[in-house]
Design an enzyme around this catalytic site. Structure first.
Site, PDB file in Angstrom:
ATOM      1  N   THR A 130       0.861  -1.184   0.000  1.00  9.22           N
ATOM      2  CA  THR A 130       0.000   0.000   0.000  1.00  9.22           C
ATOM      3  C   THR A 130       0.898   1.235   0.000  1.00  9.22           C
ATOM      4  OG1 THR A 130      -1.608  -1.237   1.270  1.00  9.22           O
ATOM      5  CG2 THR A 130      -1.837   1.164   1.278  1.00  9.22           C
ATOM      6  N   PHE A 224     -12.426   4.217   4.561  1.00 12.84           N
ATOM      7  CA  PHE A 224     -13.884   4.045   4.698  1.00 12.84           C
ATOM      8  C   PHE A 224     -14.217   2.963   5.736  1.00 12.84           C
ATOM      9  CE2 PHE A 224     -16.512   6.023   1.134  1.00 12.84           C
ATOM     10  CZ  PHE A 224     -15.617   7.065   0.917  1.00 12.84           C
ATOM     11  N   CYS A 274      -2.515  -1.630   9.356  1.00 14.67           N
ATOM     12  CA  CYS A 274      -2.774  -0.771   8.199  1.00 14.67           C
ATOM     13  C   CYS A 274      -3.741   0.385   8.387  1.00 14.67           C
ATOM     14  CB  CYS A 274      -3.214  -1.638   7.027  1.00 14.67           C
ATOM     15  SG  CYS A 274      -1.865  -2.708   6.495  1.00 14.67           S
TER      16      CYS A 274
HETATM   17  P1  NAD Z   1       5.298  -7.504   6.603  1.00 18.52           P
HETATM   18  O1  NAD Z   1       6.101  -6.601   7.448  1.00 18.52           O
HETATM   19  O2  NAD Z   1       4.620  -8.684   7.203  1.00 18.52           O
HETATM   20  O3  NAD Z   1       6.193  -8.060   5.387  1.00 18.52           O
HETATM   21  C1  NAD Z   1       7.042  -7.271   4.651  1.00 18.52           C
HETATM   22  C2  NAD Z   1       8.301  -8.078   4.380  1.00 18.52           C
HETATM   23  O4  NAD Z   1       9.128  -7.345   3.461  1.00 18.52           O
HETATM   24  C3  NAD Z   1       9.166  -8.337   5.615  1.00 18.52           C
HETATM   25  O5  NAD Z   1       9.316  -9.726   5.802  1.00 18.52           O
HETATM   26  C4  NAD Z   1      10.504  -7.646   5.296  1.00 18.52           C
HETATM   27  O6  NAD Z   1      11.630  -8.339   5.795  1.00 18.52           O
HETATM   28  C5  NAD Z   1      10.481  -7.645   3.785  1.00 18.52           C
HETATM   29  N1  NAD Z   1      11.392  -6.658   3.179  1.00 18.52           N
HETATM   30  C6  NAD Z   1      11.568  -5.351   3.510  1.00 18.52           C
HETATM   31  N2  NAD Z   1      12.486  -4.787   2.704  1.00 18.52           N
HETATM   32  C7  NAD Z   1      12.900  -5.752   1.837  1.00 18.52           C
HETATM   33  C8  NAD Z   1      13.825  -5.776   0.762  1.00 18.52           C
HETATM   34  N3  NAD Z   1      14.513  -4.692   0.398  1.00 18.52           N
HETATM   35  N4  NAD Z   1      14.004  -6.935   0.097  1.00 18.52           N
HETATM   36  C9  NAD Z   1      13.310  -8.048   0.452  1.00 18.52           C
HETATM   37  N5  NAD Z   1      12.413  -8.084   1.452  1.00 18.52           N
HETATM   38  C10 NAD Z   1      12.199  -6.943   2.143  1.00 18.52           C
HETATM   39  O7  NAD Z   1       4.220  -6.570   5.879  1.00 18.52           O
HETATM   40  P2  NAD Z   1       2.775  -6.992   5.317  1.00 18.52           P
HETATM   41  O8  NAD Z   1       1.781  -6.985   6.434  1.00 18.52           O
HETATM   42  O9  NAD Z   1       2.906  -8.196   4.448  1.00 18.52           O
HETATM   43  O10 NAD Z   1       2.454  -5.719   4.420  1.00 18.52           O
HETATM   44  C11 NAD Z   1       3.137  -5.475   3.209  1.00 18.52           C
HETATM   45  C12 NAD Z   1       2.423  -4.369   2.462  1.00 18.52           C
HETATM   46  O11 NAD Z   1       1.092  -4.788   2.150  1.00 18.52           O
HETATM   47  C13 NAD Z   1       2.258  -3.071   3.259  1.00 18.52           C
HETATM   48  O12 NAD Z   1       2.362  -1.979   2.385  1.00 18.52           O
HETATM   49  C14 NAD Z   1       0.841  -3.156   3.800  1.00 18.52           C
HETATM   50  O13 NAD Z   1       0.268  -1.883   3.992  1.00 18.52           O
HETATM   51  C15 NAD Z   1       0.115  -3.880   2.677  1.00 18.52           C
HETATM   52  N6  NAD Z   1      -1.062  -4.659   3.101  1.00 18.52           N
HETATM   53  C16 NAD Z   1      -1.029  -5.411   4.236  1.00 18.52           C
HETATM   54  C17 NAD Z   1      -2.136  -6.191   4.586  1.00 18.52           C
HETATM   55  C18 NAD Z   1      -2.143  -7.045   5.818  1.00 18.52           C
HETATM   56  O14 NAD Z   1      -3.179  -7.623   6.115  1.00 18.52           O
HETATM   57  N7  NAD Z   1      -1.058  -7.191   6.563  1.00 18.52           N
HETATM   58  C19 NAD Z   1      -3.259  -6.212   3.752  1.00 18.52           C
HETATM   59  C20 NAD Z   1      -3.250  -5.427   2.592  1.00 18.52           C
HETATM   60  C21 NAD Z   1      -2.138  -4.662   2.273  1.00 18.52           C
HETATM   61  C1  UGA Z   2      -8.013  -4.392   6.917  1.00 20.36           C
HETATM   62  C2  UGA Z   2      -9.033  -4.392   5.761  1.00 20.36           C
HETATM   63  O1  UGA Z   2     -10.238  -5.025   6.196  1.00 20.36           O
HETATM   64  C3  UGA Z   2      -8.478  -5.129   4.538  1.00 20.36           C
HETATM   65  O2  UGA Z   2      -9.393  -5.033   3.455  1.00 20.36           O
HETATM   66  C4  UGA Z   2      -7.137  -4.502   4.149  1.00 20.36           C
HETATM   67  O3  UGA Z   2      -6.569  -5.195   3.068  1.00 20.36           O
HETATM   68  C5  UGA Z   2      -6.188  -4.561   5.329  1.00 20.36           C
HETATM   69  O4  UGA Z   2      -6.788  -3.846   6.461  1.00 20.36           O
HETATM   70  C6  UGA Z   2      -4.875  -3.891   5.069  1.00 20.36           C
HETATM   71  O5  UGA Z   2      -4.762  -3.049   4.212  1.00 20.36           O
HETATM   72  O6  UGA Z   2      -3.988  -4.244   5.831  1.00 20.36           O
HETATM   73  P1  UGA Z   2      -7.275  -6.128   8.771  1.00 20.36           P
HETATM   74  O7  UGA Z   2      -6.661  -4.941   9.402  1.00 20.36           O
HETATM   75  O8  UGA Z   2      -6.454  -7.342   8.577  1.00 20.36           O
HETATM   76  O9  UGA Z   2      -7.848  -5.743   7.321  1.00 20.36           O
HETATM   77  O10 UGA Z   2      -8.566  -6.578   9.612  1.00 20.36           O
HETATM   78  P2  UGA Z   2     -10.045  -6.005   9.744  1.00 20.36           P
HETATM   79  O11 UGA Z   2     -10.982  -7.133   9.726  1.00 20.36           O
HETATM   80  O12 UGA Z   2     -10.317  -4.901   8.803  1.00 20.36           O
HETATM   81  O13 UGA Z   2     -10.046  -5.415  11.224  1.00 20.36           O
HETATM   82  C7  UGA Z   2      -9.302  -4.255  11.556  1.00 20.36           C
HETATM   83  C8  UGA Z   2      -9.623  -3.840  12.982  1.00 20.36           C
HETATM   84  O14 UGA Z   2     -10.938  -3.319  13.093  1.00 20.36           O
HETATM   85  C9  UGA Z   2      -9.543  -4.985  13.992  1.00 20.36           C
HETATM   86  O15 UGA Z   2      -8.925  -4.527  15.169  1.00 20.36           O
HETATM   87  C10 UGA Z   2     -10.986  -5.333  14.230  1.00 20.36           C
HETATM   88  O16 UGA Z   2     -11.213  -5.928  15.473  1.00 20.36           O
HETATM   89  C11 UGA Z   2     -11.620  -3.952  14.159  1.00 20.36           C
HETATM   90  N1  UGA Z   2     -13.073  -3.971  13.845  1.00 20.36           N
HETATM   91  C12 UGA Z   2     -13.510  -4.507  12.679  1.00 20.36           C
HETATM   92  C13 UGA Z   2     -13.972  -3.394  14.735  1.00 20.36           C
HETATM   93  O17 UGA Z   2     -13.583  -2.884  15.799  1.00 20.36           O
HETATM   94  N2  UGA Z   2     -15.303  -3.389  14.417  1.00 20.36           N
HETATM   95  C14 UGA Z   2     -15.777  -3.920  13.257  1.00 20.36           C
HETATM   96  O18 UGA Z   2     -17.001  -3.873  13.017  1.00 20.36           O
HETATM   97  C15 UGA Z   2     -14.849  -4.496  12.354  1.00 20.36           C
END
Ligand code: NAD
Ligand code: UGA
Length: 457
Positions: A130, A224, A274
């Site tokens: 992101t 949102f 996030c």
């Molecule tokens: P994370 O921290 O779990 O994983 C990121 C990984 O990238 C780490 O293991 C790190 O060591 C590695 N990394 C960093 N720099 C590097 C490099 N130069 N070369 C190789 N590896 C490298 O993060 P995440 O939760 O997977 O999130 C990644 C991205 O996706 C973020 O931008 C986040 O906002 C987005 N995102 C996360 C979620 C989620 O549910 N966690 C959902 C949607 C989007």
């Molecule tokens: C959220 C979004 O739902 C994903 O679509 C997105 O990809 C992701 O962030 C991201 O960009 O990382 P996530 O954070 O994994 O996913 O989990 P959610 O289910 O969205 O919950 C987020 C937080 O809101 C949690 O702490 C949950 O307990 C809380 N929550 C959720 C509430 O307090 N009330 C609700 O009604 C729903």
């Protein structure tokens, strides 16, 4: 579909599960996931994956060693693959200009430079992380700065999975979004990526757009979702003053199909890696473009989230005779939501720290998150205890506070728990998941969110 060699840089919560899904759905593709963190890669190659996610073990086992590989060899990965997802972390900046608001793009930029350095043939580079809107422009500028005769096409393909349901979300996404430049080459690259997802996602759910709309849509989707939680949390405060019940209000409001029922559960506030960072990022972007009113609007979503957590603590203090010093409080749950061991930005961290400030003794219980909880609360040895079994965690406590909506907490024997606690015994249900009436009848003083408390005083 044509055979493809796919690389993902970043083996985290997004990179690992997403690539495991692509590998399982596209057996003709060879998928490699690389990371600088060798421990994490070793875990992906072992029987103990680095993250807990329902269904992920089976998914990884299906393809690992066949067409799914985890490695630390980034250079080789870049050389040998022509489609490269970048899924590195993009946390909030903690230093310099934009500290506390802007996205820290250092990991992302390092990756861009590595792609440039090691590429020997044309690549499609896909932003999976992101990122602030317009980042693709910076990516293109870096990739085009090397004077190499190599074509790079940059796409945006933000990830919408939620933790705890990642496998389901990847298998049947509401939509897959692919943004590209609207040039001939951009559209061709977009088509190649769309063909990969079309192996299992219906075509009408594969949405394409210009690259900036795609980048921005991700930030807006999270804003949102978080906004709905903050909205209902403001109403929970009003319910507590007026004897309305927030659950009843959510139900009544959410049954309007124009509003919808999801994400209307009042809580101790949202956590996760996030929501906060992406809204701060949006706020920073708006301020940068001089849109201060827009920035203020979105900033309130975060301020209400902070307010809700502090309100919870103040409610505990008020109910427990304005002192928590020396009292043992058991936190049921530490993960930021159920079905994950992830504690990043978990409201439980804030609550635990505030309890410690009030000199309470904190017992943390969670089925998956104790390892992370120990890291989050390190430095508090002696005043924080970690106990997985909720019955043992409640022993001798003055209060239980529900932090995470784990299903197991709903079915506990609360009579047994009550019997082993100090009296008067309190329950603060930060997720409104318990049967409040039956806990009250056992003898507990029960404080839900957004509902009048049930007390014996
Ligand atoms: P994370 O921290 O779990 O994983 C990121 C990984 O990238 C780490 O293991 C790190 O060591 C590695 N990394 C960093 N720099 C590097 C490099 N130069 N070369 C190789 N590896 C490298 O993060 P995440 O939760 O997977 O999130 C990644 C991205 O996706 C973020 O931008 C986040 O906002 C987005 N995102 C996360 C979620 C989620 O549910 N966690 C959902 C949607 C989007
Ligand atoms: C959220 C979004 O739902 C994903 O679509 C997105 O990809 C992701 O962030 C991201 O960009 O990382 P996530 O954070 O994994 O996913 O989990 P959610 O289910 O969205 O919950 C987020 C937080 O809101 C949690 O702490 C949950 O307990 C809380 N929550 C959720 C509430 O307090 N009330 C609700 O009604 C729903």
């Amino acid at each position: 579909m044509t055979e493809r060699n796919i690389l993902c840089i970043g083996a985290g919560y997004v990179g690992g599960p997403t690539m495991a899904m692509i590998a399982s759905k596209c057996p003709q593709c060879r998928v490699t996931v690389v990371d600088i963190d060798s421990e994490r890669i070793a875990a992906w190659n072992s029987d103990h994956l680095p993250i807990y996610e329902p269904g992920l073990d089976q998914l990884v086992r299906l393809s690992r060693g066949k067409n799914l590989f985890f490695s630390t060899d980034i250079e080789r990965g870049i050389r040998e693959n022509d489609i490269i997802f970048v899924s590195v972390n993009t946390p909030t900046k903690t230093f310099g200009l934009g500290a506390g608001l802007a996205a820290d793009l250092q990991y992302w930029e390092k990756t861009a430079r590595q792609i440039l350095e090691f590429s020997q043939s044309a690549k499609i580079v896909i932003e999976k992380s992101t990122l602030p809107v317009k980042t693709a422009l910076a990516m293109e500028r870096i990739l085009d700065s090397g004077g190499k005769e190599i074509r790079f096409d940059v796409l945006s393909n933000p990830e919408f999975l939620a933790e705890g349901s990642a496998v389901q979300d990847l298998e049947a996404p509401d939509r897959v979004l692919i943004g590209s430049r609207e040039t001939e080459a951009g559209l061709k690259a977009r088509g190649i990526l769309a063909d990969i997802f079309a192996q299992w996602v219906p075509r009408e759910r594969i949405l394409t757009s210009n690259i900036w709309s795609s980048e921005l849509s991700k930030l807006v989707a999270n804003a949102f979702l978080a906004q709905r939680i903050s909205s209902i949390n403001t109403i929970s405060a009003l319910c507590e003053k007026t004897e309305a019940s927030v659950a009843e209000v959510s139900l009544a409001v959410g049954m309007d199909r124009r509003i919808g029922s999801k994400f209307l559960n009042a809580s101790i506030g949202f956590g996760g890696s996030c929501f906060r960072k992406d809204i701060l990022n949006l706020v920073y972007l708006c301020r940068n473009y001089g849109l201060n009113e827009v920035a203020d609007y979105w900033e309130m979503v975060i301020r209400i989230n902070d307010y809700q957590q502090e309100r919870f603590i103040q409610g505990m203090l008020g109910a427990m005779f304005n002192t928590l010093a020396g009292k043992k409080i058991s936190l049921f749950g530490f993960a930021f939501k159920a079905n994950t061991g992830d504690t990043r930005e978990s409201p439980a961290i804030y609550i635990a720290r505030r309890l410690l400030e009030e000199r309470a003794i904190v017992v943390v219980s969670d089925p998956q998150a104790l390892k992370n909880a120990r890291k989050d609360l390190s430095g508090n040895e002696g005043v924080v205890h970690y106990v997985e079994d909720p019955y043992s965690a409640a022993e001798g406590c003055h209060a239980i506070a529900i932090m995470t909506e784990w299903g197991i907490y709903k079915d506990l024997d609360f009579q047994r728990i009550y019997d082993c606690m100090e009296k008067p015994a309190f329950i603060f249900d930060g997720r409104n998941i318990l049967d409040h009436r039956s806990c009250f009848e056992i003898g507990f003083n029960v404080y839900p969110i957004g509902k009048p408390p049930l007390t014996h005083f």
